[in-house]
Each structure stands twice: as C-alpha cells, then as structure tokens.
Design an enzyme around this catalytic site. Structure first.
Site, PDB file in Angstrom:
ATOM      1  N   ASP A 163      -4.796   7.882  -0.761  1.00 31.14           N
ATOM      2  CA  ASP A 163      -5.045   6.966   0.353  1.00 31.14           C
ATOM      3  C   ASP A 163      -5.444   7.724   1.615  1.00 31.14           C
ATOM      4  O   ASP A 163      -5.229   8.933   1.729  1.00 31.14           O
ATOM      5  CB  ASP A 163      -3.778   6.163   0.664  1.00 31.14           C
ATOM      6  CG  ASP A 163      -3.505   5.103  -0.388  1.00 31.14           C
ATOM      7  OD1 ASP A 163      -4.449   4.704  -1.091  1.00 31.14           O
ATOM      8  OD2 ASP A 163      -2.330   4.687  -0.501  1.00 31.14           O
ATOM      9  N   TYR A 189       3.487  15.264  -6.794  1.00 30.12           N
ATOM     10  CA  TYR A 189       3.382  14.951  -5.369  1.00 30.12           C
ATOM     11  C   TYR A 189       4.604  15.492  -4.625  1.00 30.12           C
ATOM     12  O   TYR A 189       5.690  15.587  -5.215  1.00 30.12           O
ATOM     13  CB  TYR A 189       3.334  13.435  -5.145  1.00 30.12           C
ATOM     14  CG  TYR A 189       1.997  12.792  -5.408  1.00 30.12           C
ATOM     15  CD1 TYR A 189       1.053  12.668  -4.395  1.00 30.12           C
ATOM     16  CD2 TYR A 189       1.683  12.272  -6.658  1.00 30.12           C
ATOM     17  CE1 TYR A 189      -0.170  12.060  -4.626  1.00 30.12           C
ATOM     18  CE2 TYR A 189       0.451  11.662  -6.898  1.00 30.12           C
ATOM     19  CZ  TYR A 189      -0.466  11.563  -5.879  1.00 30.12           C
ATOM     20  OH  TYR A 189      -1.677  10.961  -6.098  1.00 30.12           O
TER      21      TYR A 189
END
Lengths: 244, 244
Positions: B53, B111
């Site tokens: 994003d 992540y």
C-alpha cells in the site's frame, strides 16, 4: 524577572537551511522561536550550543532561552512539540541557573558521521554512500592522530572567522555496525566551521588508499584547508550530544 | 525469445501511491517499468511478489519481468539504479527459469512493523509513534495464537476481493531493539489485503490493556473485520523479504 530554560532537541536536518535563523527558508532556531512567540506572545531569543549547517541532523542539540518567571514550565515540552512540525522534537525541558548558556557553558560536543558502502533507499537521507572499499584500520590509525590539543586550521572552512583554531579532541574513531554501516565518532571541546565534514572527507581518502597515514599527518599540520579531501556531504552528519 | 529476470528491490514508500501502477502518482512498479522502457525501448510488464500500500516500505521486495534474450543482463542493475530516483534501489538482478513468477512462485513473505514509544524526528517516516505503555508479554501471548493455518478473514479489509481467507503463519512475535524500539515480525505463505496493519492495530489494543488475550482470540475467530482495532499506519510497515 525571567527563568532560564534549557532544552534538548532532535531534528531531521533534511529540510532546514540549518540551525540558525535566516531570512529565507526554515531554520531550527527559527521554528522554535516562532513556537515560543506563540506560547508567550513575545519575541524570545533561542541560543543553541552551536550552529549546524543545512542538512546536518541532531539527536541531542541543546539550547537555552529566557521566559517570564511567572510562566509554567511543566507544559512547555508538550506545547512546543504540539506547535512545531514533526521534523523537530523537543525531548527535555528544564529550568537552569541564570548564568547557564547553551553555547558558552558547553564542555564537550559529540558528532557522528555515517557512511554506507551499499546504496540504500531507506537510509539515503541519513548517511553518505561511498561505493569503493575502505580500509578501516588505516582510517582509525589516521584518526588517532587527531586526539589531543591541536591547531585544526586545516579542517576549518577558509571563510570562517574565528579567533583561534585550537581544539581538544577527546575521541576520534571509526566503528562498524552489525549492518555493515560505518560511523565516525568525534568528541571535542570545540568544533570549527566544517571541521567534522572536512576530517571525514580526508579520512575517506586515507581509507581508499589515495592518502597515506603519513600524508594525512602532514595535511593535518599544514594549517591549509586546500590540502584536505572533499568535504563529506551534510546528510551523513549528526550532532549527538552536548556535555555541560 | 525472452529471458526471465528476477530483481530484489528496496524502497522508501513515503512518496509512492504504493507498489502498483496507478493513473495518478508515482508507483514503484511504474518507476521500474518506465526505466525498463528507456533501456529496452519497449513496454515491459513488471510482476511483483505482491502489492504494498501507499506509504509501506520494502527492504526485500521481489519482482520479475521478461527482456529480449539478446539483451545483456550484466549492466542491468547499474542501468536501472542510474535511471530510477534514489528512493528505489535495485539490489540484485538474476536470470531465472522461464516459469518463475515473483507472485506465484513465492513460498513465504516476511513483514516487520516498527513502533516507537518516544516521539522521534529522525525516524518519524519509518515507525508508528505509540505514546502509551504497552505490555509486550501480552502482545506476544496474543500474537502466538496467529501461528498455524487459519482463516484470517477478520484481518482482511472488507472491500478486498479474494477466493479464500486461509493463510499459514509460520512466525508472529514482538521483539525490542536495544534502542527501545519495538518490532513485530510475521512470516506467512500468504497475506490478505491490510492483514499486517490490522493485526498490529489489534495487538496494540492488547498491549495497552483495551483487549484481553482471550478477547483477541475471539476477535480472530469472528471472521469480521469490524471487531478489529484500528489499522496501524502504513509508514511503520516493511516488506522484509520473499522466499522462493
């Protein structure tokens, strides 16, 4: 009557013309003075431990200023951080004795300079990318020659006006982080204009084999800035702390 | 005939609309495709391991694309880095077998999410400032419930279209750096849209005592995103690496 207040300041130097207020552009001093004017409705002069150039960062810059003695200091940290844009953060506010000066009472300042040998996107604003191999042992050998009380005219920008060029360097060494990033730590009672960046640029010439340690010593004692290497870029330099 | 090329990409997500090319704004995919068009004088489609994003960073995003088989790959790393602005850095270029897909061949993605409890100027673009006290032991207790193969619909943005919500989480834990910064590491075969940020936001609610570990488990198994905490802001999230 007034109260003397000392603050500790962290800033990201990227978008500043430097510490000192200037007619054009954002300065750290100017931003803090503007916030103080909003809080106290009067012009308050902020004295830093020293100037930092455009692009130079600080983790522990110190400054002092006088506020009305009736003013409440307890909320000042929060008020300042609330008014100032987020590339400056005030980390400590304390009332100090009247004769304290962030500039003249400082006994020691510590700077660090960061170098990355691998190009990096995420740290590009906070270290100098030096692509060639560097011999850290030689750079440390040369750096050790700086320790002690010496004339540092060689590492002072030619246009800088100063009474004398003496400085006592307590520590000057290169370390390697676990990530492979190099950093140079230098502590001294006094720094001349451009001193750390000129030293780093010249030490990098030693590290890449352009300059021998013996040549570095000759340059150091030549008192002539034209003999140094390039000035290392501003964005790798951090004012770490000021000792009083 | 074409050659399939895999690259590893680091980027500072701050100034991007995200990984994916969009009509307006800079995207990482778009910047790389534009550079490839300059190099090869044709439109080359770059496939990423997955989208990130707007504002999300990457230390080890992976992508692949096909170039003419006559093209020289040796200089591609340098050419790409020379053409691309410095908030993207390509770290590796290698020719891979034709059937390799950065998206479909990925076995695992990792992540990390960074949280600072002290306001910071220098790291404001790379971590979330959470001012209140967090109980790391409780956050780790709750995080451990995520490990294994589960339905993660709770932690998927409501508007995201997906065939199913299954994911196998191999690791999910909080650590504390020596600087006091917290970071959450999560490894899984598959991430749903918004998954890490929704998990982090909900775990922070556990850490500050708003949600108990038992309540966290109930939320996790409710399959309803309306039960989660806030989505943690994009700028604390890093795609660390993709395993093939």
């Amino acid at each position: 009557m007034t109260k003397n207040v000392k603050i500790i300041i962290e800033y990201d130097g990227t978008d500043f013309v430097g510490w000192q207020r200037q007619p054009n552009g954002r300065s750290v001093q100017g931003e803090i003075e503007d916030a103080l004017r909003q809080i106290f409705s009067e012009k308050i002069n902020v004295v830093g431990s020293g100037r930092t150039d455009s692009g130079v960062h600080a983790r522990g810059q110190a400054a002092n200023f006088f506020i009305p003695s009736s003013a409440d200091v307890n909320d000042l940290l929060r008020s300042l951080n609330g008014l100032i844009f987020d590339d400056i953060v005030i980390h400590d506010v304390q009332v100090v004795e009247e004769k304290f000066s962030a500039r003249y009472s400082a006994k020691e300042r510590e700077y660090r300079y960061f170098i990355t040998q691998m190009q990096t996107a995420l740290e590009r604003r906070y270290c100098w990318h030096v692509g060639y191999q560097l011999d850290i042992a030689k750079m440390n050998d040369a750096a050790s020659k700086l320790i002690g009380s010496h004339d540092f005219q060689t590492f002072c920008r030619a246009e800088a006006a100063t009474e004398h060029y003496l400085s006592s360097v307590f520590d000057a060494r290169w370390d390697v982080e676990s990530t492979g990033k190099l950093f140079f730590t230098i502590r001294a009672n006094r720094f001349l204009h451009g001193m750390v960046r000129l030293i780093v640029g010249t030490l990098v010439d030693v590290g890449r084999g352009f300059t021998s340690v013996e040549e570095f010593e000759k340059i150091f004692h030549s008192h002539d800035v034209r003999n140094t290497g390039q000035s290392a870029p501003a964005h790798g330099l951090f004012l770490e702390r000021v000792v009083y």
